[in-house]
Design a protein around this motif. Structure first.
Motif, PDB file in Angstrom:
ATOM      1  N   ASN A 111      37.899  31.447  38.413  1.00  0.00           N
ATOM      2  CA  ASN A 111      39.228  32.049  38.591  1.00  0.00           C
ATOM      3  C   ASN A 111      39.367  32.848  39.877  1.00  0.00           C
ATOM      4  O   ASN A 111      39.677  34.034  39.862  1.00  0.00           O
ATOM      5  CB  ASN A 111      39.587  32.927  37.387  1.00  0.00           C
ATOM      6  CG  ASN A 111      39.499  32.162  36.097  1.00  0.00           C
ATOM      7  OD1 ASN A 111      40.001  31.040  35.996  1.00  0.00           O
ATOM      8  ND2 ASN A 111      38.833  32.726  35.108  1.00  0.00           N
ATOM      9  N   CYS A 112      39.148  32.178  40.989  1.00  0.00           N
ATOM     10  CA  CYS A 112      39.360  32.793  42.298  1.00  0.00           C
ATOM     11  C   CYS A 112      40.728  32.368  42.812  1.00  0.00           C
ATOM     12  O   CYS A 112      41.070  31.181  42.806  1.00  0.00           O
ATOM     13  CB  CYS A 112      38.278  32.350  43.281  1.00  0.00           C
ATOM     14  SG  CYS A 112      38.518  32.998  44.945  1.00  0.00           S
ATOM     15  N   ARG A 113      41.536  33.334  43.230  1.00  0.00           N
ATOM     16  CA  ARG A 113      42.832  33.049  43.851  1.00  0.00           C
ATOM     17  C   ARG A 113      42.726  33.509  45.294  1.00  0.00           C
ATOM     18  O   ARG A 113      42.447  34.672  45.573  1.00  0.00           O
ATOM     19  CB  ARG A 113      43.946  33.774  43.117  1.00  0.00           C
ATOM     20  CG  ARG A 113      45.326  33.481  43.656  1.00  0.00           C
ATOM     21  CD  ARG A 113      46.386  34.037  42.712  1.00  0.00           C
ATOM     22  NE  ARG A 113      47.716  33.904  43.234  1.00  0.00           N
ATOM     23  CZ  ARG A 113      48.480  32.829  43.129  1.00  0.00           C
ATOM     24  NH1 ARG A 113      48.022  31.768  42.494  1.00  0.00           N
ATOM     25  NH2 ARG A 113      49.692  32.792  43.650  1.00  0.00           N
ATOM     26  N   MET A 114      42.978  32.565  46.230  1.00  0.00           N
ATOM     27  CA  MET A 114      42.697  32.833  47.634  1.00  0.00           C
ATOM     28  C   MET A 114      43.858  32.384  48.516  1.00  0.00           C
ATOM     29  O   MET A 114      44.420  31.310  48.313  1.00  0.00           O
ATOM     30  CB  MET A 114      41.415  32.077  48.009  1.00  0.00           C
ATOM     31  CG  MET A 114      40.973  32.254  49.405  1.00  0.00           C
ATOM     32  SD  MET A 114      39.343  31.531  49.697  1.00  0.00           S
ATOM     33  CE  MET A 114      39.478  29.931  48.973  1.00  0.00           C
ATOM     34  N   HIS A 115      44.164  33.204  49.507  1.00  0.00           N
ATOM     35  CA  HIS A 115      45.241  32.906  50.451  1.00  0.00           C
ATOM     36  C   HIS A 115      44.676  32.389  51.773  1.00  0.00           C
ATOM     37  O   HIS A 115      43.464  32.271  51.940  1.00  0.00           O
ATOM     38  CB  HIS A 115      46.074  34.167  50.691  1.00  0.00           C
ATOM     39  CG  HIS A 115      46.900  34.545  49.511  1.00  0.00           C
ATOM     40  ND1 HIS A 115      48.197  34.169  49.367  1.00  0.00           N
ATOM     41  CD2 HIS A 115      46.592  35.261  48.406  1.00  0.00           C
ATOM     42  CE1 HIS A 115      48.685  34.637  48.224  1.00  0.00           C
ATOM     43  NE2 HIS A 115      47.713  35.306  47.620  1.00  0.00           N
ATOM     44  N   ALA A 116      45.562  32.142  52.729  1.00  0.00           N
ATOM     45  CA  ALA A 116      45.190  31.582  54.031  1.00  0.00           C
ATOM     46  C   ALA A 116      44.470  32.605  54.905  1.00  0.00           C
ATOM     47  O   ALA A 116      44.534  33.809  54.681  1.00  0.00           O
ATOM     48  CB  ALA A 116      46.440  31.083  54.742  1.00  0.00           C
ATOM     49  N   CYS A 117      43.803  32.086  55.922  1.00  0.00           N
ATOM     50  CA  CYS A 117      43.102  32.866  56.950  1.00  0.00           C
ATOM     51  C   CYS A 117      41.980  33.722  56.381  1.00  0.00           C
ATOM     52  O   CYS A 117      41.722  34.828  56.861  1.00  0.00           O
ATOM     53  CB  CYS A 117      44.086  33.716  57.751  1.00  0.00           C
ATOM     54  SG  CYS A 117      45.303  32.720  58.624  1.00  0.00           S
ATOM     55  N   VAL A 118      41.291  33.203  55.375  1.00  0.00           N
ATOM     56  CA  VAL A 118      40.156  33.894  54.770  1.00  0.00           C
ATOM     57  C   VAL A 118      38.877  33.345  55.385  1.00  0.00           C
ATOM     58  O   VAL A 118      38.758  32.147  55.621  1.00  0.00           O
ATOM     59  CB  VAL A 118      40.152  33.695  53.235  1.00  0.00           C
ATOM     60  CG1 VAL A 118      38.846  34.147  52.616  1.00  0.00           C
ATOM     61  CG2 VAL A 118      41.329  34.425  52.609  1.00  0.00           C
ATOM     62  N   ASN A 119      37.925  34.233  55.648  1.00  0.00           N
ATOM     63  CA  ASN A 119      36.638  33.834  56.198  1.00  0.00           C
ATOM     64  C   ASN A 119      35.549  34.516  55.368  1.00  0.00           C
ATOM     65  O   ASN A 119      35.535  35.734  55.257  1.00  0.00           O
ATOM     66  CB  ASN A 119      36.550  34.264  57.663  1.00  0.00           C
ATOM     67  CG  ASN A 119      35.336  33.715  58.349  1.00  0.00           C
ATOM     68  OD1 ASN A 119      34.263  33.619  57.761  1.00  0.00           O
ATOM     69  ND2 ASN A 119      35.493  33.362  59.613  1.00  0.00           N
ATOM     70  N   ILE A 120      34.658  33.707  54.785  1.00  0.00           N
ATOM     71  CA  ILE A 120      33.550  34.240  53.989  1.00  0.00           C
ATOM     72  C   ILE A 120      32.271  33.630  54.533  1.00  0.00           C
ATOM     73  O   ILE A 120      32.109  32.405  54.504  1.00  0.00           O
ATOM     74  CB  ILE A 120      33.713  33.890  52.492  1.00  0.00           C
ATOM     75  CG1 ILE A 120      35.062  34.376  51.968  1.00  0.00           C
ATOM     76  CG2 ILE A 120      32.570  34.485  51.680  1.00  0.00           C
ATOM     77  CD1 ILE A 120      35.379  33.939  50.555  1.00  0.00           C
ATOM     78  N   GLY A 121      31.368  34.470  55.038  1.00  0.00           N
ATOM     79  CA  GLY A 121      30.185  33.881  55.641  1.00  0.00           C
ATOM     80  C   GLY A 121      29.020  34.820  55.825  1.00  0.00           C
ATOM     81  O   GLY A 121      29.047  35.976  55.429  1.00  0.00           O
TER      82      GLY A 121
END
Length: 193
Positions: A111-121
């Motif tokens: 149940n992850c809700r994610m929008h644009a321009c996200v960076n995970i690293g």
């Protein structure tokens, strides 16, 4: 991670609920043929590739996996997503097209809700990437990096820069660098819970 056909079907069902896709009516089926939802198409291809990679990767299955990878990459480029397989749990909701970049070592629960321009690293040459719990909301422009963990039921604010762990559940984190700014009932943000 998808480890069986039952898992695959469950992930698709939860993703459909998360994206508010209703496919039981004739009207919705006609609309999906005329104007398909590209984000749902992306997520279906991702889940299918995960299923075949994890469960059907022997013999001729390898040829089919290569074809699925090609189709997955093609739609990923079209939508601006750089999302490896086997990162997200069931119930993923990508809200908009736009740049999303995620490291393959990242793990995000259900149940992850994610929008644009996200960076995970990862960060600083260390191969470890963020580990996020269940029921996570990630607002537009959030940057999450490093060998960190984020507790379940957390909302991450727009343009937040998260570079340290947050172990407390039911919180909102925001800012540069991110800090806890309040408490949240995540079911008020992620409506399909």
């Amino acid at each position: 991670m998808i480890k069986s056909k039952a898992d695959y079907q469950y992930y698709l069902k939860r993703d459909k609920i998360a994206l508010n896709i209703k496919s039981n009516t004739l009207e919705s089926k006609v609309i999906s043929i005329i104007s398909p939802d590209l984000i749902y198409t992306f997520q279906k291809r991702m889940r299918k590739l995960e299923y075949f990679t994890n469960c059907k990767n022997k013999g001729l299955g390898k040829i089919h996996i290569a074809y699925l990878r090609y189709k997955y990459k093609k739609i990923s480029v079209k939508l601006g997503f750089s999302i490896p397989i086997n990162v997200f749990g069931p119930g993923l909701s990508i809200v908009h097209y736009g740049t999303i970049v995620i490291n393959r070592a990242t793990k995000i629960g259900a149940n992850c809700r994610m929008h644009a321009c996200v960076n995970i690293g990862a960060s600083g040459g260390i191969p470890k990437a963020p580990q996020l719990g269940d029921n996570i909301y990630i607002a537009p422009g959030a940057k999450i990096y490093g060998d960190i963990t984020i507790a379940s039921n957390t909302a991450i604010g727009a343009n937040a820069v998260v570079n340290k762990s947050f172990e407390e559940e039911n919180t909102i984190i925001a800012g540069v660098p991110a800090k806890v700014i309040g408490n949240v009932d995540i079911s008020q943000i992620i409506k399909y819970l």
